[in-house]
Design a protein around this motif. Structure first.
Motif: not given
Lengths: 326, 283
Positions: A84-95
């Motif tokens: 995910s570029f808006i959080f600069n993290q892996k999507v799984t981590k963001v979710i």
């Protein structure tokens, strides 16, 4: 029999996830929003055409849709939803982190609205036709038409601006590291968003419980109990509630979809950094991997609620167990 | 004086009459709103920095916002926009629902399976998430909102119509008509449609509230209409920025008006249901 049901459910889930993944992938692919432009934003003028083409090539944007889909889905099966570029993290981590924050909110709203709604439904059902019943019904019908986000704004104006009892935003006090946030502070920031979702969520369960109870109270065994000298409240307590609690729990589990949708609005109003807010940001800032990830997660979330509802019915209600084909 | 009271009471006791009167009243309000939307001058939408942030008074009964725009004008325009989007959405969604519901019940088999699977699929995703996705696919803006609310509101109604038709197909008089040699189209036009039309009408009107609320929600989070459009969702999301300044009317009044309109559609729908199906009244 339970195993059969589970196998059926898992197959169903697989078919839904597969179809939704195809549909949502197609939808984000037809979007006229240029992903490179969304990623680079205002600096778009600063990069050359060659640089842009390089990014496009690296991202594989010019490959046909099905090739990209297969690549994305293969990664998905390996548990990788992308970056995910808006959080600069892996999507799984963001979710996972965002859902952990939302879970507090959704669980609180879910429990409060369920319990209050159930009690109000019982009161309304027992006293049906009276002034109290009319009041509760008016409340429920009004709330069913109220925009969630507006309810949040009203609470915000009333309790945060005028009375100053509750915080204005966020899930934790500003300027404090997440590790140092106390349980009390969390609850303090949870009150208004949870109240918003509860107040809206009560309507459905109240009306449903009321109707069910009225149906039950008209049956012969209640008439018999009352003719033996039982009061209407006693009859409700001993015979009514056990007949309506199961449908009420089912309704509540089946409301996961509305709960998730409501969290999008409530979290926007209160700037509550949960999954709902992340969904909105992913949509607004065109973070495609995150948006797709959240879509799949929400499908899973809704499915869980519906499946629990089904399972409770099968496990708890002996009539369904007896009637089910072996 | 006495006669007036008697007639008033008779009207209240006659549920049929109150139903029809409520329907007429609702329609009159909507007509009034549309006429107001057409005739109200655009002047109120212009910025007038000398008249900023006025609380409601005689001149601006709903007050003005931080750019000096008249809130009454903006709200009337916004409600009309909601009405329009609601109309498109309810029309298209009802059409899809009736077509799929009928096909599902009449053809059965594979067709039925596919349509039920589609309904399942639409219901497996939170509605608002679906709307965000569609809005994103359309590139945002008014187009995204209209397409979104138009193509996502049919599943519940399609289910109702399917169940209704299935039930009708099993009634004796339809089976007799079929045995007497009436063609499928004949049965459809003579026996099925008269039952479906009220469902269609009521279903369509009861779709309005959902469509309008979803449109407002989507605009509120910023995925919907452009910030310049006078829509209730936009007005409310703008007023979020001014909550702390104490301009309560910017938030309270537009939302209350939206609630009023949604409620009015609910009342209209329920009264039309009672009107076309008076049996419910006795229960």
């Amino acid at each position: 029999m339970i195993r059969q049901l589970l196998v059926k459910k898992v197959t169903h889930l697989a078919s839904i996830v597969l179809s939704i993944s195809v549909i949502s992938f197609m939808l984000v692919s037809v979007s006229p929003i240029d992903p490179v432009r969304a990623y680079i934003g205002a600096d778009m003028l600063a990069i050359s055409r060659a640089q842009k083409e390089k990014i496009e090539e690296r991202w594989g944007i010019n490959e046909p849709m099905h090739v990209r889909y297969v690549k994305w889905f293969t990664e998905l099966l390996h548990g990788n939803l992308g970056h995910s570029f808006i959080f600069n993290q892996k999507v799984t981590k963001v979710i996972s982190t965002r859902f952990a924050t939302s879970l507090w909110l959704m669980a609180a709203a879910w429990v409060i609205s369920g319990m209050l709604g159930f009690v109000m439904g019982i009161v309304s059902g027992v006293m049906h036709g009276t002034f109290v019943d009319k009041l509760i019904r008016f409340y429920a019908y009004m709330l069913a038409s109220t925009p969630t986000f507006w309810m949040g704004m009203l609470l915000l104006i009333c309790f945060s601006m005028w009375l100053g009892w509750t915080p204005i935003c966020c899930a934790t006090p500003p300027g404090i590291l997440l590790e140092n946030v106390t349980f009390g502070q969390r609850i303090y920031h949870l009150i208004l968003p949870a109240a918003t979702l509860s107040i809206i969520g009560i309507a459905n369960i109240t009306l449903h419980t009321r109707q069910k109870l009225i149906d039950v109270l008209q049956s012969d065994f209640i008439l018999f109990a009352i003719s033996q000298g039982e009061t209407i409240w006693g009859a409700t307590r001993h015979h009514g509630i056990r007949n309506i609690i199961l449908p009420a729990i089912t309704i509540q589990f089946a409301s996961f979809s509305e709960l998730f949708g409501g969290s999008l609005l409530a979290e926007t109003v209160f700037a509550y950094p949960g999954l709902g807010q992340a969904t909105v940001l992913a949509g607004l800032k065109s973070d495609v991997p995150l948006l797709l990830g959240i879509v799949l997660f929400s499908v899973f979330f809704v499915f869980t609620g519906n499946t629990i509802a089904d399972l409770i019915y099968t496990l708890v209600d002996p009539r369904i167990k007896a009637g089910a084909p072996k | 004086m006495k006669t007036v009271i008697v007639t008033y009471k008779t009207i209240l006791r006659n549920k049929r009459l109150t139903t029809i009167l409520s329907i007429i009243l609702c329609i009159l309000v909507f007509a009034g709103l549309s006429i107001a939307g057409f005739t109200i001058s655009e002047k109120g939408l212009r910025t007038d920095l000398e008249e900023r942030n006025l609380s409601p008074d005689a001149c601006h009964i709903f007050g003005t916002d931080w750019l000096g725009r008249d809130m009454l004008t903006r709200i009337v325009k916004g409600l009309n926009l909601s009405l329009k989007i609601g109309l498109i959405a309810a029309g298209i969604s009802t059409m899809i629902a009736v077509m799929l519901g009928l096909c599902s019940a009449l053809f059965g088999g594979m067709v039925d399976f596919v349509i039920i699977w589609m309904i399942d699929l639409f219901m497996s995703l939170p509605h608002l998430v679906f709307l965000v996705l569609i809005s994103f696919a359309a590139g945002g803006g008014a187009k995204g909102v209209v397409i979104g609310v138009a193509v996502t509101h049919w599943p519940a109604l399609a289910r109702v119509i399917r169940a209704e038709v299935l039930q009708l197909m099993n009634t004796e008089y339809i089976q007799i008509a079929s045995k007497l040699g009436q063609s499928n189209t004949g049965i459809m036009t003579h026996h099925l449609l008269p039952h479906i039309v009220p469902q269609f009408l009521v279903g369509m009107i009861l779709l309005f509230p959902h469509a309008i609320l979803h449109e407002a929600g989507l605009s509120f989070i910023g995925m919907g209409l452009s910030p310049h459009t006078p829509a209730i969702g936009i007005i409310l999301s703008e007023s979020m920025r001014h909550l702390s300044t104490g301009y309560w009317w910017l938030a309270v009044i537009p939302g209350a008006c939206l609630l009023f309109m949604v409620k009015l559609f609910d009342i209209l729908g329920e009264n039309i249901r009672d009107w076309v199906n008076p049996k419910i009244l006795r229960g």
